[in-house]
Structure formats: structure tokens, C-alpha cells
Design a protein around this motif. Structure first.
Motif, PDB file in Angstrom:
ATOM      1  N   GLU A  61      23.545 -26.095  22.683  1.00 54.87           N
ATOM      2  CA  GLU A  61      24.839 -26.743  22.928  1.00 54.87           C
ATOM      3  C   GLU A  61      25.522 -27.153  21.636  1.00 54.87           C
ATOM      4  O   GLU A  61      26.609 -27.735  21.672  1.00 54.87           O
ATOM      5  N   HIS A  63      24.223 -29.206  19.118  1.00 56.81           N
ATOM      6  CA  HIS A  63      23.846 -30.500  18.553  1.00 56.81           C
ATOM      7  C   HIS A  63      22.908 -30.301  17.360  1.00 56.81           C
ATOM      8  O   HIS A  63      22.140 -29.339  17.300  1.00 56.81           O
ATOM      9  N   HIS A  67      20.170 -35.057  16.042  1.00 61.07           N
ATOM     10  CA  HIS A  67      20.464 -35.467  17.409  1.00 61.07           C
ATOM     11  C   HIS A  67      19.319 -35.126  18.351  1.00 61.07           C
ATOM     12  O   HIS A  67      19.027 -35.889  19.282  1.00 61.07           O
ATOM     13  N   LEU A 116      27.762 -32.680  30.546  1.00 65.22           N
ATOM     14  CA  LEU A 116      28.101 -33.790  29.662  1.00 65.22           C
ATOM     15  C   LEU A 116      28.207 -33.274  28.227  1.00 65.22           C
ATOM     16  O   LEU A 116      27.204 -32.893  27.627  1.00 65.22           O
ATOM     17  N   SER A 117      29.397 -33.275  27.702  1.00 74.70           N
ATOM     18  CA  SER A 117      29.598 -32.772  26.333  1.00 74.70           C
ATOM     19  C   SER A 117      29.490 -33.879  25.295  1.00 74.70           C
ATOM     20  O   SER A 117      29.110 -33.631  24.146  1.00 74.70           O
ATOM     21  N   ASP A 118      29.828 -35.118  25.682  1.00 70.93           N
ATOM     22  CA  ASP A 118      29.738 -36.236  24.744  1.00 70.93           C
ATOM     23  C   ASP A 118      28.278 -36.601  24.517  1.00 70.93           C
ATOM     24  O   ASP A 118      27.514 -36.801  25.474  1.00 70.93           O
ATOM     25  N   PHE A 119      27.875 -36.718  23.257  1.00 72.02           N
ATOM     26  CA  PHE A 119      26.459 -36.929  22.949  1.00 72.02           C
ATOM     27  C   PHE A 119      25.970 -38.298  23.431  1.00 72.02           C
ATOM     28  O   PHE A 119      24.832 -38.431  23.883  1.00 72.02           O
ATOM     29  N   THR A 120      26.815 -39.315  23.360  1.00 73.95           N
ATOM     30  CA  THR A 120      26.408 -40.647  23.812  1.00 73.95           C
ATOM     31  C   THR A 120      26.124 -40.639  25.313  1.00 73.95           C
ATOM     32  O   THR A 120      25.110 -41.180  25.781  1.00 73.95           O
ATOM     33  N   LEU A 121      27.014 -40.018  26.086  1.00 74.55           N
ATOM     34  CA  LEU A 121      26.789 -39.909  27.520  1.00 74.55           C
ATOM     35  C   LEU A 121      25.545 -39.073  27.815  1.00 74.55           C
ATOM     36  O   LEU A 121      24.778 -39.372  28.736  1.00 74.55           O
TER      37      LEU A 121
END
Length: 417
Positions: A61, A63, A67, A116-121
Motif C-alpha cells: 500500500e 507505507h 510505519h 483505510l488510506s490514512d495511516f492513523t486510522l
């Protein structure tokens, strides 16, 4: 022991009284809920290939490696927290409620990772899916203990571990098959894991009891007021938790420190893969057979031998005899695992009052998981500092676990008495 009234009542099978029950007899006579849990453990572990493919998924993805390391740490932290929370949920929601919540939340959260593309989510979802996947285990272990006679509990927990081990062995193969069937993408893999979890949630909803018939009335109401504070006041059981922590930390060294040690000693990678495969074969093929004999031994002796043999086997990796040390060490600590593993997992169910059984189990699974998470880091650090001396140092930790275990294990657990 032979004068107990139960063998006299069991007229159809009088010959079974003197001997400990075997694998098939124990499973055949188990309540339907126990069989559901044993099958569910296998399904849960079989669908647990998320952690195997998590790094590959995150890198695919886009990252970074940093990460992925954070994500793995979050996944491990969620698993440890889930074991502790599961003990509370088993009391609050009942065994069926805790299991259904665990499996259904795992199904939804696993599928959500794809979108979910946002890493925090993504990190939040990873933590929750790891936590959710562990919630059902204290509830499952509690049910196994409550609906199984004391003389059969060790064999039942051996079957429990058998399901865990078979599922863990087959999970990567199933995940790889789904990955290829989905055109080498992760969509079918994650949806497949979600479907397996959801299927078990539906089966658990239909077959598991809402509340255990054993824990009713005033005793049932006492559990939430005692909570984990009551467990912490049991000094002897705390010592057992310390022993379990050291034991699990030592046990995990074959996954972390051993490959580094073999590389440093210029031993071919083949011997590491052989050691892992040898351990898997021994556990799956022989643990139930060994437990048929060891379940008749005093728990103190079985657990102490298990702790000691795991430590002795791991210490053998430090012998300067090349690949032979890998084979000998693996054989020794695998013997310790199949000898002591079922008893180590069964003991918490009878170590305290029945009203606090799920809390005792949850605290054990939390401590065991914590040792499994911190052990590889500690072992790696010791190896970087002291090289091959790491193995006698790790063996000394098992010596402590053995000593603490022999002191802590009660001859006749309170719940069984």
C-alpha cells in the motif's frame, strides 16, 4: 482416588475409571459447547493469517518500513490488551456474548483495513482487530474449565492447544492460497479472514450458553466486585504469573534470537527452517499422546518439568557443536512444550475461586502474551550485547521460572477442591 463415586455410577464404561481418560473418550463425552469452542479455536487460528501478511500488505500500500514496524508493535499491543479485557468481558457479557463480540468485531475490522488510506486510522483499526481477535480466548478457556470435569481438564486444554497449533501451521498456507486466488491482491485474503470470523460468530451465537450454569446466584455476582484486584492479592498466583512471563519470553527466542545466532555462527539457514518444522511436527503429532500420560501426574511436577526442559533446550543452542546443537536443543525444548504446555494453560482455571475464574485466566493470558511480546526484544538485545552467551542467560530465566512455578502451583487448586 479409586473410591470416588463417579466411576461406580459410570456403569457402561467401568474399565475407564482407573485410567485417565483418553483423547477420543474425552472429546466424545464433552458437552456440545465445549466441542464448539474447540472447533472455534481452530477456526480462529486458521483465520489468523493477518499478522503474517500485514507487513507485505502495508508495503504494497506504499507505507514505509518505519510505519510497518509501528504497525507490528500496535498489533502486538492490541493482542496483549485483548487477553486482559477478555477476562472482564467473560464476566460482564457471558461466554456467548464475549465470543460473538470478539469474532464479529474481528470480521468487520479485518475487512475495513482494505479501505483505510490514512495511516492513523489504519493503526487504530489494526489495534482494534488485534484486540478483538483475542477477546474470546479467556471466555473460551473459562467455558472449557467450567463444563469439563477436573480429571479431564488437562486433556481438554491439550486439544485446545492442538487446535491453536494446527491452525497456526495451516494459516499461512490458506492465506497464500487466497492471495493467489485473488490475483495476488489482498482483497480476497482479508475478506476470507473476515468471513471465517463471522461464520464462527454465528455458530457461537447458536450453540454457546449465554451464562455458565456453574456460576449462578451470589457467587456469580461476586466476580465483578473482586475483579483483577482480587487476583493481584493472591500472592502465590502472582508468582505463577511471573513464572509464566519468564517461560513465554524464553519460549519465543526460537523465533527471534535463534536466526540471528545461527547467522552469526555461519550456520546455514536450512537448519533454522528445519528446527521450526521439527517443533511443529513434534507438537502436532505427539502432544495429545504425551498428555494422555502426563495428565495423571501432579500439576506441580508437570509444569516444573515443562519450564525446565524448555530452558534446557534453549540453552543447548549455545553449545559449540554446530547444527547438532540446533537439533538437540529443539528436541529438548519441544519435549518440554508438549509435556508442560497443556498443564500450564489448564492450571489458571483452577487456581482461584470459581467466581474469579475468567479473571485468573485473563491475567494468565495477558502475562503470557506480554512475555511473548517482550521476550524477542529482550533476547535480541542480549544477543547484540553478549553474543552466544545469550543462551545460558536465557536458560537462567527458565531456571527462575521453574523455581517460581514449583513454589506457586498449589497441590490441589482451590476451584477443584
Amino acid at each position: 482416588m479409586s473410591t470416588d463415586v463417579r466411576p461406580a455410577e459410570a456403569a457402561p464404561e467401568p474399565a475407564a475409571a482407573p485410567a485417565a481418560p483418553g483423547v477420543w473418550v474425552t472429546f466424545k463425552e464433552a458437552p456440545r459447547a465445549v466441542k464448539t469452542v474447540l472447533a472455534g479455536v481452530l477456526v480462529n487460528r486458521l483465520s489468523g493469517f493477518l499478522h503474517v501478511f500485514l507487513v507485505l500488505f502495508l508495503t504494497a500500500e506504499g507505507h514505509s518500513k518505519g510505519h510497518t514496524v509501528i504497525a507490528l508493535g500496535v498489533y502486538g499491543g492490541g493482542a496483549v490488551a485483548g487477553s486482559l479485557a477478555g477476562g472482564t468481558l467473560a464476566d460482564r457479557l457471558g461466554i456467548r456474548g464475549a465470543t460473538v463480540l470478539s469474532m464479529s468485531s474481528t470480521a468487520v475490522l479485518t475487512a475495513s483495513l482494505l479501505y483505510l488510506s490514512d495511516f492513523t486510522l489504519l493503526l487504530c483499526a489494526i489495534a482494534l482487530v488485534s484486540l478483538g481477535a483475542q477477546l474470546f480466548r479467556p471466555a473460551s478457556a473459562t467455558l472449557l474449565a467450567e463444563q469439563t470435569d477436573g480429571d479431564r481438564q488437562i486433556m481438554i486444554f491439550a486439544m485446545y492447544r492442538f487446535g491453536l497449533n494446527v491452525g497456526a501451521t495451516a494459516a499461512p498456507l490458506l492465506g497464500y492460497a487466497l492471495y493467489n486466488a485473488g490475483g495476488q491482491t489482498y482483497t480476497l485474503l482479508f475478506w476470507g479472514e473476515a468471513a471465517l470470523a463471522l461464520a464462527y460468530a454465528l455458530v457461537a451465537r447458536a450453540t454457546l450458553p449465554a451464562r455458565s450454569p456453574v456460576r449462578t446466584g451470589p457467587v456469580r455476582e461476586a466476580a465483578p466486585t473482586g475483579g483483577y484486584g482480587a487476583v493481584l492479592r493472591d500472592r502465590r498466583y502472582l508468582l505463577y504469573l511471573v513464572a509464566a512471563f519468564f517461560h513465554s519470553a524464553v519460549y519465543m527466542q526460537y523465533l527471534s534470537t535463534l536466526p540471528l545466532s545461527l547467522k552469526d555462527a555461519h550456520i546455514a539457514l536450512f537448519w533454522y527452517t528445519f528446527a521450526v518444522a521439527l517443533n511443529g511436527f513434534i507438537v502436532i503429532a505427539f502432544e495429545l499422546l504425551v498428555t494422555k500420560v502426563s495428565q495423571r501426574w501432579p500439576l506441580k511436577i508437570t509444569i516444573g518439568l515443562g519450564f525446565a526442559l524448555v530452558g534446557a533446550g534453549v540453552a543447548c543452542y549455545g553449545l559449540p557443536i554446530g547444527p547438532a546443537a540446533v537439533v538437540i536443543g529443539t528436541l529438548v525444548w519441544s519435549l518440554g512444550e508438549i509435556l508442560g504446555g497443556p498443564a500450564v494453560f489448564a492450571y489458571p482455571a483452577g487456581a482461584g475461586p470459581e467466581a474469579l475464574r475468567s479473571r485468573y485466566i485473563g491475567s494468565f493470558q495477558f502475562t503470557f502474551g506480554l512475555g511473548s511480546a517482550l521476550g524477542p526484544m529482550a533476547g535480541t538485545w542480549l544477543f547484540l550485547q553478549y553474543g552466544q552467551l545469550v543462551w545460558p542467560l536465557v536458560g537462567a530465566c527458565s531456571l527462575l521460572a521453574t523455581l517460581f512455578g514449583l513454589i506457586a502451583v498449589r497441590t490441589r487448586p482451590a476451584a477443584a477442591a
